[in-house]
Scaffold this motif. Structure first.
Motif, mmCIF file in Angstrom:
data_model
loop_
_atom_site.group_PDB
_atom_site.id
_atom_site.type_symbol
_atom_site.label_atom_id
_atom_site.label_comp_id
_atom_site.label_asym_id
_atom_site.label_seq_id
_atom_site.Cartn_x
_atom_site.Cartn_y
_atom_site.Cartn_z
ATOM 1 N N CYS A 169 -33.105 -18.103 6.235
ATOM 2 C CA CYS A 169 -34.129 -18.952 5.655
ATOM 3 C C CYS A 169 -34.864 -19.681 6.776
ATOM 4 O O CYS A 169 -34.246 -20.340 7.617
ATOM 5 N N VAL A 170 -36.200 -19.564 6.765
ATOM 6 C CA VAL A 170 -37.029 -19.961 7.898
ATOM 7 C C VAL A 170 -38.027 -21.050 7.489
ATOM 8 O O VAL A 170 -38.632 -20.970 6.419
ATOM 9 N N HIS A 171 -38.184 -22.050 8.344
ATOM 10 C CA HIS A 171 -39.301 -22.997 8.235
ATOM 11 C C HIS A 171 -39.707 -23.363 9.659
ATOM 12 O O HIS A 171 -39.043 -24.157 10.314
ATOM 13 N N LEU A 172 -40.800 -22.746 10.112
ATOM 14 C CA LEU A 172 -41.199 -22.899 11.507
ATOM 15 C C LEU A 172 -42.112 -24.100 11.713
ATOM 16 O O LEU A 172 -42.605 -24.711 10.764
ATOM 17 N N GLY A 173 -42.360 -24.436 12.983
ATOM 18 C CA GLY A 173 -43.094 -25.630 13.358
ATOM 19 C C GLY A 173 -44.592 -25.533 13.120
ATOM 20 O O GLY A 173 -45.155 -24.473 12.850
ATOM 21 N N LEU A 174 -45.247 -26.678 13.270
ATOM 22 C CA LEU A 174 -46.681 -26.775 13.048
ATOM 23 C C LEU A 174 -47.489 -26.421 14.288
ATOM 24 O O LEU A 174 -48.673 -26.093 14.187
ATOM 25 N N ARG A 175 -46.876 -26.465 15.469
ATOM 26 C CA ARG A 175 -47.587 -26.148 16.710
ATOM 27 C C ARG A 175 -47.393 -24.683 17.073
ATOM 28 O O ARG A 175 -46.281 -24.150 16.983
ATOM 29 N N GLU A 176 -48.475 -24.041 17.521
ATOM 30 C CA GLU A 176 -48.410 -22.619 17.865
ATOM 31 C C GLU A 176 -47.388 -22.346 18.958
ATOM 32 O O GLU A 176 -46.604 -21.379 18.866
ATOM 33 N N SER A 177 -47.360 -23.167 19.994
ATOM 34 C CA SER A 177 -46.410 -22.943 21.087
ATOM 35 C C SER A 177 -44.971 -23.062 20.599
ATOM 36 O O SER A 177 -44.088 -22.312 21.047
ATOM 37 N N HIS A 178 -44.718 -23.992 19.676
ATOM 38 C CA HIS A 178 -43.374 -24.138 19.115
ATOM 39 C C HIS A 178 -43.010 -22.907 18.291
ATOM 40 O O HIS A 178 -41.884 -22.385 18.381
ATOM 41 N N ARG A 179 -43.960 -22.444 17.459
ATOM 42 C CA ARG A 179 -43.688 -21.279 16.612
ATOM 43 C C ARG A 179 -43.367 -20.047 17.448
ATOM 44 O O ARG A 179 -42.466 -19.270 17.103
ATOM 45 N N GLN A 180 -44.093 -19.835 18.533
ATOM 46 C CA GLN A 180 -43.843 -18.649 19.348
ATOM 47 C C GLN A 180 -42.432 -18.677 19.933
ATOM 48 O O GLN A 180 -41.746 -17.646 19.955
ATOM 49 N N ARG A 181 -42.002 -19.831 20.380
ATOM 50 C CA ARG A 181 -40.633 -19.945 20.900
ATOM 51 C C ARG A 181 -39.614 -19.776 19.770
ATOM 52 O O ARG A 181 -38.580 -19.119 19.958
ATOM 53 N N GLN A 182 -39.908 -20.323 18.602
ATOM 54 C CA GLN A 182 -38.994 -20.189 17.465
ATOM 55 C C GLN A 182 -38.901 -18.745 16.992
ATOM 56 O O GLN A 182 -37.820 -18.281 16.592
ATOM 57 N N LEU A 183 -40.000 -18.024 17.061
ATOM 58 C CA LEU A 183 -39.972 -16.605 16.711
ATOM 59 C C LEU A 183 -39.130 -15.810 17.707
ATOM 60 O O LEU A 183 -38.429 -14.861 17.326
ATOM 61 N N GLU A 184 -39.184 -16.187 18.974
ATOM 62 C CA GLU A 184 -38.312 -15.548 19.968
ATOM 63 C C GLU A 184 -36.849 -15.800 19.637
ATOM 64 O O GLU A 184 -36.007 -14.891 19.738
ATOM 65 N N LEU A 185 -36.518 -17.015 19.218
ATOM 66 C CA LEU A 185 -35.138 -17.337 18.852
ATOM 67 C C LEU A 185 -34.724 -16.588 17.591
ATOM 68 O O LEU A 185 -33.565 -16.173 17.459
ATOM 69 N N LEU A 186 -35.673 -16.397 16.673
ATOM 70 C CA LEU A 186 -35.384 -15.608 15.476
ATOM 71 C C LEU A 186 -35.081 -14.168 15.857
ATOM 72 O O LEU A 186 -34.128 -13.556 15.345
ATOM 73 N N CYS A 187 -35.862 -13.606 16.765
ATOM 74 C CA CYS A 187 -35.607 -12.237 17.223
ATOM 75 C C CYS A 187 -34.256 -12.131 17.927
ATOM 76 O O CYS A 187 -33.541 -11.140 17.758
ATOM 77 N N ASP A 188 -33.911 -13.135 18.707
ATOM 78 C CA ASP A 188 -32.594 -13.140 19.362
ATOM 79 C C ASP A 188 -31.483 -13.115 18.312
ATOM 80 O O ASP A 188 -30.476 -12.401 18.477
ATOM 81 N N LEU A 189 -31.648 -13.902 17.254
ATOM 82 C CA LEU A 189 -30.647 -13.907 16.173
ATOM 83 C C LEU A 189 -30.570 -12.539 15.511
ATOM 84 O O LEU A 189 -29.470 -12.007 15.281
ATOM 85 N N LEU A 190 -31.724 -11.940 15.235
ATOM 86 C CA LEU A 190 -31.741 -10.616 14.611
ATOM 87 C C LEU A 190 -31.094 -9.567 15.511
ATOM 88 O O LEU A 190 -30.382 -8.674 15.043
ATOM 89 N N ASP A 191 -31.334 -9.674 16.818
ATOM 90 C CA ASP A 191 -30.736 -8.728 17.763
ATOM 91 C C ASP A 191 -29.211 -8.822 17.778
ATOM 92 O O ASP A 191 -28.528 -7.864 18.126
ATOM 93 N N SER A 192 -28.682 -9.997 17.404
ATOM 94 C CA SER A 192 -27.233 -10.203 17.450
ATOM 95 C C SER A 192 -26.509 -9.691 16.207
ATOM 96 O O SER A 192 -25.272 -9.634 16.186
ATOM 97 N N LEU A 193 -27.258 -9.288 15.188
ATOM 98 C CA LEU A 193 -26.630 -8.875 13.931
ATOM 99 C C LEU A 193 -26.150 -7.424 14.024
ATOM 100 O O LEU A 193 -26.661 -6.634 14.815
ATOM 101 N N PRO A 194 -25.167 -7.067 13.200
ATOM 102 C CA PRO A 194 -24.640 -5.693 13.240
ATOM 103 C C PRO A 194 -25.731 -4.660 12.963
ATOM 104 O O PRO A 194 -26.543 -4.838 12.051
ATOM 105 N N GLU A 195 -25.745 -3.622 13.757
ATOM 106 C CA GLU A 195 -26.722 -2.554 13.569
ATOM 107 C C GLU A 195 -26.520 -1.905 12.208
ATOM 108 O O GLU A 195 -25.405 -1.568 11.827
ATOM 109 N N GLY A 196 -27.592 -1.738 11.473
ATOM 110 C CA GLY A 196 -27.510 -1.110 10.161
ATOM 111 C C GLY A 196 -27.290 -2.072 9.012
ATOM 112 O O GLY A 196 -27.415 -1.672 7.845
ATOM 113 N N ALA A 197 -26.981 -3.336 9.289
ATOM 114 C CA ALA A 197 -26.755 -4.308 8.224
ATOM 115 C C ALA A 197 -28.086 -4.681 7.569
ATOM 116 O O ALA A 197 -29.072 -4.919 8.265
ATOM 117 N N PRO A 198 -28.142 -4.756 6.228
ATOM 118 C CA PRO A 198 -29.380 -5.186 5.579
ATOM 119 C C PRO A 198 -29.660 -6.660 5.854
ATOM 120 O O PRO A 198 -28.746 -7.491 5.867
#
Length: 266
Positions: A153-182
């Motif tokens: 569940c996501v609620h990102l920031g109001l500043r563009e620079s903050h959102r870009q960093r938060q999206l990177e952290l979201l991708c890092d979290l996704l990269d850590s999940l088991p391959e093939g998991a929905p």
């Protein structure tokens, strides 16, 4: 019911493993605006609960939901005695998780997840960048019969620079999940410049349900005259079917954002 991360699986969760496999579920995401109409004119949480129930979603992603608020509890006669996410869950969604992001003298608010399936563990990842704006990614693992589903569940920031960093952290979290998991990622991205898709491209296999099915993201804000495409539902290792913008009454006066709903096939 909520479970700490290392809670042992009880008999209910074992029953979930043994139940018939579930291959389709309904998802809803809504920014609750802390239970108030636009511009905080009226407290409408009880009406919001009825509207959420009517959708019959299996999993509900909530943003801007209050855990506590001492002053509001004194001002409104119908203020719930339980946290807002628990009030919304009621007897329909047996499991819920809450990620407290913002804390202030009168209370706190954050993201929440309501689920008809057991939540076997959850964690709130702090993605606040700088200043007073507090943000988090609420990551829950659901035991859907036949599948282990990851819901973020996501609620990102109001500043563009903050959102870009938060999206990177979201991708890092996704990269850590088991391959093939929905995986289902849903919420308020505050991405009015439409730059999130490019940032999420490296999260292999992730697709946004409205963009895939309708060729463009959904307009959700402001609720009565939606112009901005702020709210999203992304999935990975799953398919999306019949995404809908809930743009009719009563939704147009229950928040400043319109909710999104979709059926997910695992």
């Amino acid at each position: 019911m909520t479970l700490p991360k290392d809670h042992p699986i009880d008999s209910k969760h074992l029953d979930a493993h043994m139940a018939s496999e579930v291959n389709a579920l309904r998802v809803l995401t809504v920014n609750t605006h802390k239970g108030f109409t636009s511009f905080n004119r009226r407290f409408i949480l009880p009406e919001l609960r009825e509207a959420v129930r009517a959708v019959s979603a299996d999993v509900v992603f909530l943003q801007e939901v209050l855990g506590t608020h001492e002053k509001h509890a004194l001002r409104f006669h119908n203020w719930p005695q339980t946290p807002q996410y628990e009030f919304l869950a009621d007897s329909i969604w047996t499991d819920f998780a809450y990620g407290r992001n913002a804390v202030y003298p009168d209370g706190d608010h954050g993201n929440a997840l309501l689920s008809k399936f057991p939540i076997i563990r959850y964690e709130n990842l702090d993605v606040s960048i700088a200043g007073p704006e507090r943000r988090g990614l609420l990551h829950s693992v659901l035991q859907v019969p036949g599948h282990e589903l990851h819901a973020i569940c996501v609620h990102l920031g109001l500043r563009e620079s903050h959102r870009q960093r938060q999206l990177e952290l979201l991708c890092d979290l996704l990269d850590s999940l088991p391959e093939g998991a929905p995986v289902v990622v849903a919420g308020d991205f505050n991405d009015w410049r439409l730059r999130a898709t490019k940032a999420l491209d490296r999260c292999a296999g992730l697709h946004e349900v409205f963009a895939l099915n309708h060729g463009q993201l959904a307009k959700t804000f402001p609720a009565r005259w939606p112009m901005l495409r702020l709210d999203r539902i992304y999935v990975r290792n799953a398919t999306s079917h019949q995404p809908r913008i809930l743009g009719n009454k009563p939704w147009t006066h229950l928040s400043d954002h319109l909710p999104l709903a979709v059926e997910i096939h695992l």
